[in-house]
Design an enzyme around this catalytic site. Sequence first.
Site, mmCIF file in Angstrom:
data_model
loop_
_atom_site.group_PDB
_atom_site.id
_atom_site.type_symbol
_atom_site.label_atom_id
_atom_site.label_comp_id
_atom_site.label_asym_id
_atom_site.label_seq_id
_atom_site.Cartn_x
_atom_site.Cartn_y
_atom_site.Cartn_z
ATOM 1 C CE LYS A 197 -3.746 0.074 2.527
ATOM 2 N NZ LYS A 197 -4.684 0.178 3.671
ATOM 3 C CD GLU A 244 8.902 -7.121 6.808
ATOM 4 O OE1 GLU A 244 8.790 -7.435 7.999
ATOM 5 O OE2 GLU A 244 8.391 -6.084 6.315
ATOM 6 N N GLY A 270 -5.283 -4.539 5.092
ATOM 7 C CA GLY A 270 -4.451 -5.545 4.447
ATOM 8 C C GLY A 270 -5.028 -6.938 4.493
ATOM 9 N NE ARG A 271 -6.791 -7.598 10.621
ATOM 10 C CZ ARG A 271 -6.235 -6.434 10.914
ATOM 11 N NH1 ARG A 271 -5.130 -6.061 10.295
ATOM 12 N NH2 ARG A 271 -6.771 -5.636 11.826
ATOM 13 C CD GLU A 302 -2.116 -7.926 11.148
ATOM 14 O OE1 GLU A 302 -0.917 -8.255 11.207
ATOM 15 O OE2 GLU A 302 -2.669 -7.554 10.092
ATOM 16 C CG HIS A 322 -1.463 -39.301 10.854
ATOM 17 N ND1 HIS A 322 -1.322 -40.606 11.256
ATOM 18 C CD2 HIS A 322 -2.548 -39.268 10.033
ATOM 19 C CE1 HIS A 322 -2.263 -41.339 10.683
ATOM 20 N NE2 HIS A 322 -3.020 -40.556 9.945
ATOM 21 C CE LYS A 349 6.341 -2.987 9.970
ATOM 22 N NZ LYS A 349 5.005 -2.777 9.364
#
Length: 561
Positions: A206, A212, A267-268, A353, A384, A512
């Site tokens: 954005k 990152e 964002g999510r 979040e 498992h 961050k």
Amino acid sequence: MGGIADTEEWKALEGAAYDLRSKSAIDLFKDDPGRAQDFSIGAAGVFLDYSKNKISTEARAGLIALAERADVAGAIRRMVAGERINATENRAVLHVALRDFANRSYELDGENMSQAVKAERGRMVKFADAYARDELLGFTGEPLDTVVNIGIGGSDLGPRMVVEALKPYWIEGRRAFFVSNVDGRDLGDALDRIDPARTLFVIASKTFTTQETMTNAASARAWFLANGGTEKDVAKHFVALSTNEMAVREFGIDPENMFRFWDWVGGRFSLWSVIGLSIALQAGSATFERLLRGAHAMDEHFRTAPLAENLPVLLALVGVWNRNFLGLGAHAILPYDQRLASLPAYLQQAEMESNGKSVSMDGAPADAATAPVIFGEPGTNGQHAFYQLLHQGTDVCSADFIAAAKTDGPLGDHHEKLLANFVAQQEALMVGREFQEVWRELERLDYPANEIKRLAPHKVFKGDRPSSAILVERLTPEALGAIIAMYEHKIFVQGVIWGINSFDQWGVELGKTLAKAVLPEIASEGGEPPAAVDTHDPSTNGLINRINAMRSAPQGKDETP
């Protein structure tokens, strides 16, 4: 002024939970033969059975009353009206506008968001269709056929999950890779598998400043230039999903290949926006629209259904019941569909979040437990791995089991066995196995009495462990869209009840910020050891200094070069 936990409705639910302490879910079925039907609901092609949760009719009524007390219906109206319900960031929350096909008008700051969304989606569709028709050519004149989506968080998890889930709908001959981790191996593994002349890099950020993402984007650009591309060619091979046109231009991307979204797109909750470009490129624009329409169908139900008949609301209330009144601190997402392998990670971000908050909207400490820990794996793999804890662990976890009745990839009796496990695991969690039953079974198998006495306690399952079943006929784009929208709305409703802001994420900021301060203190690999760091707490200083000592040491004979 008290919070939600001080209300009469909350106190009544505490009483209802106390009344159920001596009952099991099996007892509730005995009391109500029609329970399975009464505690299930369908909407937008999604069926929810929550009858295996230890919740009574009285408790459900109390939860509806709690939702009314929290004004969930009003909160829904305010969200879809574009009010700035994200108060800490002064933003509206309008992801429903990104998939609205009812021609509603969404006005915000004097701009018709409906028109803006349609216009931007139109640009995205035009670009995706050109890609599908082999009209996007690389620097050698060959058509582009590979996408590398570079993003992180919602700019990665959503598109990645959907692309994986919609594999049967992929355009033939197209490939998509997703890079998110700043660990260079993530990007390096993708670069090793692609042809620069045929690759389109989609940079999803954005602000176009996310550390990152921009680190990976810069390295991808450098790799591209070192492998045949020129500065001029960057415009053909890189597109941006962003709001920062100046930074996009500086990177070398043609503004015509910058796709816009808005600050009200969290964002999510962004895969419905241009952040979903990689979905449209890999599966086609028509498939992407089908995904949106499935979400829209769930949105329409969520807008209009009364609270007591509202699927996302009921799913949310079951979660509140398990979290706050039964004290369950973890919730498993268990998709019995390999295509949904990334759904647990996607929902982990979406829920933790959004609702991993300890401060209420008014700045006071939250007066009730909020989001549980979300984890999961696809069935039958999880059986498992961690199901041992689900069945016999000292902590009780709630769970959502998700499946499609039909498969697009039939192979022998694989899907029948998958569905059998989907059903049986829920049954086993609820009914368990008593000591006497175990003893009789071992007797039938001719175990000696002393061996039965030794083994029986280990084979007992307490049962009464809650789960919900979420079922669709087939994992179509529409069904997937409806499932994702259902969970988005569930998260929102829970945030409203807990009195928190589900749409900010301040908790990710401190680490961050500190990382930026630590970065210059990390030594170059193989370089001269720097002076000892002493600007942090003793543990952090010691860790940085040990890292630097390791990075400065000569490479040993047994180390991988």
